[in-house]
Design a protein around this motif. Structure first.
Motif, short mmCIF file in Angstrom:
data_model
loop_
_atom_site.label_atom_id
_atom_site.label_comp_id
_atom_site.label_asym_id
_atom_site.label_seq_id
_atom_site.Cartn_x
_atom_site.Cartn_y
_atom_site.Cartn_z
N ALA A 16 -32.37 45.91 113.19
CA ALA A 16 -31.17 44.86 113.02
C ALA A 16 -31.41 43.76 113.25
CB ALA A 16 -31.71 44.53 114.53
N ARG A 17 -32.07 43.14 112.21
CA ARG A 17 -32.90 41.67 112.00
C ARG A 17 -32.28 42.23 110.19
NH1 ARG A 17 -36.92 41.38 114.64
NH2 ARG A 17 -38.79 41.95 112.90
N SER A 18 -31.97 43.67 109.49
CA SER A 18 -32.11 44.14 108.13
C SER A 18 -30.66 44.34 108.05
CB SER A 18 -33.01 45.32 107.82
OG SER A 18 -32.45 46.04 107.08
N VAL A 223 -28.08 35.60 120.40
CA VAL A 223 -29.40 36.23 120.82
C VAL A 223 -28.02 37.46 121.16
CG1 VAL A 223 -30.33 37.28 123.21
CG2 VAL A 223 -30.87 34.07 121.66
N VAL A 224 -27.01 37.72 121.14
CA VAL A 224 -26.02 38.82 121.64
C VAL A 224 -26.48 39.42 120.41
CG1 VAL A 224 -23.43 39.41 122.56
CG2 VAL A 224 -24.75 37.29 123.47
N PRO A 225 -25.89 38.84 118.98
CA PRO A 225 -25.57 39.78 117.96
C PRO A 225 -27.24 41.44 118.08
CG PRO A 225 -24.58 37.90 117.45
CD PRO A 225 -25.32 37.59 118.53
N TYR A 226 -28.15 40.32 118.53
CA TYR A 226 -29.46 40.58 117.95
C TYR A 226 -29.63 41.52 118.96
CZ TYR A 226 -34.77 40.45 117.47
OH TYR A 226 -36.07 40.53 117.30
N LEU A 227 -29.59 41.62 120.09
CA LEU A 227 -29.63 42.53 121.77
C LEU A 227 -28.83 43.55 121.11
CD1 LEU A 227 -30.68 43.11 123.89
CD2 LEU A 227 -30.05 41.86 124.82
N THR A 230 -30.10 45.54 118.39
CA THR A 230 -31.38 46.16 118.89
C THR A 230 -30.94 47.20 119.34
OG1 THR A 230 -32.50 43.93 118.30
CG2 THR A 230 -33.17 45.58 119.85
N ARG A 231 -29.83 47.21 120.51
CA ARG A 231 -29.91 48.40 121.11
C ARG A 231 -29.09 50.05 120.13
NH1 ARG A 231 -27.33 44.68 126.13
NH2 ARG A 231 -28.71 43.94 127.24
N VAL A 232 -28.31 49.14 119.49
CA VAL A 232 -27.85 49.82 119.05
C VAL A 232 -28.79 50.55 118.19
CG1 VAL A 232 -25.51 51.03 117.16
CG2 VAL A 232 -24.85 49.40 118.84
N ALA A 233 -29.71 50.15 117.05
CA ALA A 233 -30.86 50.73 116.57
C ALA A 233 -31.23 51.85 117.16
CB ALA A 233 -31.56 50.04 116.02
#
Length: 249
Positions: A16-18, A223-227, A230-233
């Motif tokens: 997600a961060r990448s 937080v929302v974009p990160y979360l 991450t869920r999609v990943a």
């Protein structure tokens, strides 16, 4: 389609961060509606908590006699509240799903940045009515399970969490399941034995949620974009493993 290989929480967070690296303005842009929803929910919750605390001083004035008419009105109001709650949850799911679909496409083509329009693809690709019905069905099922106690509702929330991904696969392939509930069944199959794993993934964001509450929702801009990414990943790994193990079988 059941998969048994564990999915690394660190790995999906790293992905997600990448994905967002150097493009966080784009991440905020496509997640803007869920961000606004979340901030408003935090503000509303904080205001409700404040109101409840203040109302404890006036509890003695809240008792009143109830008539048959008021009981009927109360029952009708409860039905309206249930309908409103289910529809509200369904609408929120629609906006979360359409953002997640944009993220799925971004993962598939990381060099092609999604546009603001991509975050609303549900409305411009002819999928809105079908998706609305599916989100209503899912929201109603979760609500009914929640009536049995909170824990069954939470379990089903995780069990049905991959419905959006199953539906996106069909959209990309130009196919449709026979019934709306078939997408929920797919989610249940891929999440068999995975609910605790996903719970731990969600739990790993508890610190971020606390920060979001303490900042009055402002931190959710990050937080929302990160979360969501991450869920999609996690979903991508989950379906890849499920399909590969299904094919091997």
């Amino acid at each position: 389609m059941k998969s048994t290989k564990p999915i690394s929480i660190r790995a999906v967070k790293r992905e997600a961060r990448s994905l967002y690296h150097g493009h966080f303005k784009t991440a905020i842009k496509i997640n803007i509606v869920p961000i606004i929803f979340t901030i408003l929910n935090v503000i509303t919750t904080l205001m409700m908590m404040y109101t409840m605390i203040m109302s404890f001083r006036d509890l003695s004035q809240m008792a009143s006699s109830a008539s048959v008419t008021s009981d009927n009105d109360s029952a009708f109001q409860q039905v309206l509240n249930i309908v409103e709650s289910v529809l509200s949850d369904a609408i929120k799911l629609i906006f979360i799903w359409t953002v997640n679909w944009a993220l799925i496409e971004w993962y598939e083509k990381p060099k092609k940045l999604p546009t603001f329009k991509d975050a609303f693809q549900i409305f411009n690709r002819g999928n809105f009515l079908h998706t609305l019905l599916l989100t209503i069905v899912q929201s109603m099922l979760i609500f009914l399970w929640t009536l049995l106690f909170v824990v069954p509702g939470i379990v089903k929330l995780f069990s049905y969490s991959q419905t959006y991904f199953a539906y996106k696969v069909d959209i990309e392939n130009g196919t449709r399941q026979g019934q709306l509930t078939d997408y929920i069944k797919v989610s249940r199959r891929v999440m068999a034995g995975r609910k605790w794993e996903l719970f731990l993934l969600e739990l790993s964001f508890i610190g971020w949620h606390l920060l979001g509450i303490l900042t009055g929702g402002i931190a959710y801009i990050y937080v929302v974009p990160y979360l969501n990414a991450t869920r999609v990943a996690y979903s991508r790994h989950l379906f890849t493993l499920a399909m590969s193990e299904s094919g091997a079988a």
